[in-house]
Design a protein around this motif. Sequence first.
Motif, PDB file in Angstrom:
ATOM      1  N   LEU A  55      22.033  13.121   2.700  1.00 33.24           N
ATOM      2  CA  LEU A  55      20.884  13.972   2.397  1.00 33.24           C
ATOM      3  C   LEU A  55      20.550  14.936   3.525  1.00 33.24           C
ATOM      4  CD1 LEU A  55      18.493  14.863   0.689  1.00 33.24           C
ATOM      5  CD2 LEU A  55      17.235  12.857   1.530  1.00 33.24           C
ATOM      6  N   GLN A  56      20.409  14.416   4.746  1.00 33.87           N
ATOM      7  CA  GLN A  56      19.983  15.287   5.841  1.00 33.87           C
ATOM      8  C   GLN A  56      20.986  16.398   6.135  1.00 33.87           C
ATOM      9  OE1 GLN A  56      18.342  13.132   9.103  1.00 33.87           O
ATOM     10  NE2 GLN A  56      17.469  14.952  10.045  1.00 33.87           N
ATOM     11  N   PRO A  57      22.302  16.109   6.223  1.00 38.21           N
ATOM     12  CA  PRO A  57      23.258  17.209   6.424  1.00 38.21           C
ATOM     13  C   PRO A  57      23.238  18.229   5.287  1.00 38.21           C
ATOM     14  CG  PRO A  57      24.284  15.104   6.931  1.00 38.21           C
ATOM     15  CD  PRO A  57      22.964  14.796   6.289  1.00 38.21           C
ATOM     16  N   ALA A  58      23.035  17.767   4.043  1.00 39.47           N
ATOM     17  CA  ALA A  58      22.994  18.699   2.916  1.00 39.47           C
ATOM     18  C   ALA A  58      21.804  19.639   3.023  1.00 39.47           C
ATOM     19  CB  ALA A  58      22.935  17.925   1.597  1.00 39.47           C
ATOM     20  N   LEU A  59      20.673  19.122   3.496  1.00 34.52           N
ATOM     21  CA  LEU A  59      19.500  19.971   3.714  1.00 34.52           C
ATOM     22  C   LEU A  59      19.735  20.929   4.874  1.00 34.52           C
ATOM     23  CD1 LEU A  59      16.612  17.367   3.299  1.00 34.52           C
ATOM     24  CD2 LEU A  59      17.002  19.355   1.840  1.00 34.52           C
ATOM     25  N   GLU A  60      20.269  20.415   5.990  1.00 37.60           N
ATOM     26  CA  GLU A  60      20.452  21.244   7.184  1.00 37.60           C
ATOM     27  C   GLU A  60      21.449  22.374   6.942  1.00 37.60           C
ATOM     28  OE1 GLU A  60      21.528  18.404  10.144  1.00 37.60           O
ATOM     29  OE2 GLU A  60      19.449  17.762  10.507  1.00 37.60           O
ATOM     30  N   SER A  61      22.477  22.124   6.131  1.00 37.58           N
ATOM     31  CA  SER A  61      23.462  23.172   5.859  1.00 37.58           C
ATOM     32  C   SER A  61      22.869  24.327   5.049  1.00 37.58           C
ATOM     33  CB  SER A  61      24.662  22.587   5.110  1.00 37.58           C
ATOM     34  OG  SER A  61      24.299  22.186   3.792  1.00 37.58           O
ATOM     35  N   ARG A  62      21.699  24.085   4.473  1.00 39.99           N
ATOM     36  CA  ARG A  62      21.006  25.120   3.696  1.00 39.99           C
ATOM     37  C   ARG A  62      19.783  25.668   4.428  1.00 39.99           C
ATOM     38  NH1 ARG A  62      23.747  21.891   0.517  1.00 39.99           N
ATOM     39  NH2 ARG A  62      24.558  22.668  -1.476  1.00 39.99           N
ATOM     40  N   GLY A  63      19.662  25.345   5.706  1.00 40.46           N
ATOM     41  CA  GLY A  63      18.555  25.858   6.503  1.00 40.46           C
ATOM     42  C   GLY A  63      17.364  24.941   6.600  1.00 40.46           C
ATOM     43  N   GLY A  64      17.489  23.714   6.076  1.00 37.92           N
ATOM     44  CA  GLY A  64      16.403  22.754   6.165  1.00 37.92           C
ATOM     45  C   GLY A  64      15.514  22.736   4.935  1.00 37.92           C
ATOM     46  N   PHE A  65      14.558  21.822   4.943  1.00 37.15           N
ATOM     47  CA  PHE A  65      13.687  21.618   3.785  1.00 37.15           C
ATOM     48  C   PHE A  65      12.961  22.896   3.378  1.00 37.15           C
ATOM     49  CE2 PHE A  65       9.549  20.632   1.949  1.00 37.15           C
ATOM     50  CZ  PHE A  65       9.885  19.751   0.922  1.00 37.15           C
ATOM     51  N   LYS A  66      12.482  23.663   4.354  1.00 36.41           N
ATOM     52  CA  LYS A  66      11.705  24.865   4.035  1.00 36.41           C
ATOM     53  C   LYS A  66      12.517  25.880   3.239  1.00 36.41           C
ATOM     54  CE  LYS A  66       8.443  24.738   7.901  1.00 36.41           C
ATOM     55  NZ  LYS A  66       7.953  25.464   9.095  1.00 36.41           N
ATOM     56  N   GLU A  67      13.845  25.926   3.467  1.00 33.34           N
ATOM     57  CA  GLU A  67      14.689  26.869   2.741  1.00 33.34           C
ATOM     58  C   GLU A  67      15.075  26.361   1.362  1.00 33.34           C
ATOM     59  OE1 GLU A  67      15.654  30.004   3.598  1.00 33.34           O
ATOM     60  OE2 GLU A  67      14.150  29.726   5.167  1.00 33.34           O
ATOM     61  N   VAL A  68      15.118  25.037   1.208  1.00 29.24           N
ATOM     62  CA  VAL A  68      15.512  24.458  -0.076  1.00 29.24           C
ATOM     63  C   VAL A  68      14.313  24.351  -1.020  1.00 29.24           C
ATOM     64  CG1 VAL A  68      16.513  22.424  -1.223  1.00 29.24           C
ATOM     65  CG2 VAL A  68      17.398  23.181   0.994  1.00 29.24           C
ATOM     66  N   ALA A  69      13.128  24.103  -0.458  1.00 29.67           N
ATOM     67  CA  ALA A  69      11.931  23.969  -1.283  1.00 29.67           C
ATOM     68  C   ALA A  69      11.548  25.309  -1.882  1.00 29.67           C
ATOM     69  CB  ALA A  69      10.789  23.399  -0.443  1.00 29.67           C
ATOM     70  N   PHE A  70      10.603  25.285  -2.808  1.00 26.74           N
ATOM     71  CA  PHE A  70      10.230  26.426  -3.644  1.00 26.74           C
ATOM     72  C   PHE A  70       9.951  27.690  -2.834  1.00 26.74           C
ATOM     73  CE2 PHE A  70       6.868  28.789  -6.003  1.00 26.74           C
ATOM     74  CZ  PHE A  70       7.656  29.166  -7.081  1.00 26.74           C
ATOM     75  N   TRP A  71      10.587  28.776  -3.277  1.00 26.30           N
ATOM     76  CA  TRP A  71      10.372  30.084  -2.653  1.00 26.30           C
ATOM     77  C   TRP A  71       9.323  30.841  -3.467  1.00 26.30           C
ATOM     78  CZ3 TRP A  71      16.171  31.874  -2.248  1.00 26.30           C
ATOM     79  CH2 TRP A  71      16.846  31.023  -1.371  1.00 26.30           C
ATOM     80  N   GLY A  72       8.135  30.887  -2.996  1.00 30.76           N
ATOM     81  CA  GLY A  72       7.098  31.608  -3.731  1.00 30.76           C
ATOM     82  C   GLY A  72       5.786  30.861  -3.684  1.00 30.76           C
ATOM     83  N   GLY A  73       4.715  31.541  -4.023  1.00 27.88           N
ATOM     84  CA  GLY A  73       3.410  30.910  -4.008  1.00 27.88           C
ATOM     85  C   GLY A  73       2.726  31.085  -2.668  1.00 27.88           C
ATOM     86  N   GLU A  74       1.433  30.880  -2.657  1.00 30.92           N
ATOM     87  CA  GLU A  74       0.654  31.083  -1.441  1.00 30.92           C
ATOM     88  C   GLU A  74       0.875  29.960  -0.430  1.00 30.92           C
ATOM     89  OE1 GLU A  74      -3.388  31.535  -2.548  1.00 30.92           O
ATOM     90  OE2 GLU A  74      -3.060  33.389  -3.700  1.00 30.92           O
ATOM     91  N   LYS A  75       1.092  28.750  -0.909  1.00 29.72           N
ATOM     92  CA  LYS A  75       1.233  27.598  -0.027  1.00 29.72           C
ATOM     93  C   LYS A  75       2.581  26.929  -0.255  1.00 29.72           C
ATOM     94  CE  LYS A  75      -1.043  23.256   1.235  1.00 29.72           C
ATOM     95  NZ  LYS A  75      -2.150  22.322   0.911  1.00 29.72           N
ATOM     96  N   PRO A  76       3.401  26.774   0.782  1.00 31.12           N
ATOM     97  CA  PRO A  76       4.702  26.116   0.608  1.00 31.12           C
ATOM     98  C   PRO A  76       4.523  24.690   0.108  1.00 31.12           C
ATOM     99  CG  PRO A  76       4.553  27.199   2.751  1.00 31.12           C
ATOM    100  CD  PRO A  76       3.173  27.204   2.172  1.00 31.12           C
ATOM    101  N   PRO A  77       5.344  24.250  -0.811  1.00 23.96           N
ATOM    102  CA  PRO A  77       5.215  22.883  -1.331  1.00 23.96           C
ATOM    103  C   PRO A  77       5.655  21.857  -0.295  1.00 23.96           C
ATOM    104  CG  PRO A  77       7.182  23.900  -2.208  1.00 23.96           C
ATOM    105  CD  PRO A  77       6.471  24.974  -1.429  1.00 23.96           C
ATOM    106  N   SER A  78       5.120  20.677  -0.399  1.00 23.93           N
ATOM    107  CA  SER A  78       5.491  19.593   0.516  1.00 23.93           C
ATOM    108  C   SER A  78       6.463  18.619  -0.134  1.00 23.93           C
ATOM    109  CB  SER A  78       4.242  18.824   0.966  1.00 23.93           C
ATOM    110  OG  SER A  78       3.569  18.267  -0.157  1.00 23.93           O
TER     111      SER A  78
END
Length: 278
Positions: A55-78
Amino acid sequence: MPARLLRLEAENFRSLRDVSIPLGDLTVLVGPNGVGKSNVLQVFSFLADIIRTDLQPALESRGGFKEVAFWGGEKPPSTLRIGLTATWTTHSTVNAPDNYELTVQSRALPGEGRRDGRRILMRREKFVFKRTHGRGRRITVSGQKATVTNTQGDKKTGHSDIGISKLSSGLSTLPRLAKTEGGAEVTAVARRLSSLRVFDVDVAAARRPSRHLMGDSNVLASDAHNLAYFLFELSADEETWDRLLADARSVLPQLSTIGFRVTGGSADEITSGNCDPL
């Protein structure tokens, strides 16, 4: 029952705020650019990377949780969540399917008055292998523990706890379990997911004639630059070719057949295109 993927759910994954997509033998996504079609496919690429690396390498290869989580909205999702429904294990059926769910949560580190923005990731996974008749199994992964619960209908018939590394994925770790602990079922899910391929087709390259290169014709390239020769090789298998044409015609009813032409030169090239049957 034939192995089938029945439904995909994604919440807060890139541009996918909250989607639930029923999947058939052939599913076509249609829409303008930027509506999330590619991100639906990226869900499967992400899961396949989790199986190969964790899981962690798969997230990091995409720039981390902030890059994988929803792009849009006023508040980034947790929190982001992915869910799958399928008939991948031996005894699964449409009425008693296999279910997999992954939830990744980003939490602020505990500490009174903390303002440095540091966060930790937590994951929770759930595998549910139902049975219309006979014993089923539910596996829940949380923290550093995987809990395997055997079921008979709605009743629990026993459970066991297994240690697992923090933030490791059950998809990458639990296939090592014994058959009696659910290893066979998790392996079936992981094998199916890891076999999925996501293509990012270069339309211009796919339209060009393709040369026969050693080892290049039996597998379609991710950008489809060898499409013509791949189809040419595939056409030798009459049953498979007929199934491919049937799928293609369900999307393009005007398609009659696909023909091939060898173009001369220092190295022969194959071109393909729609044509009238001979």
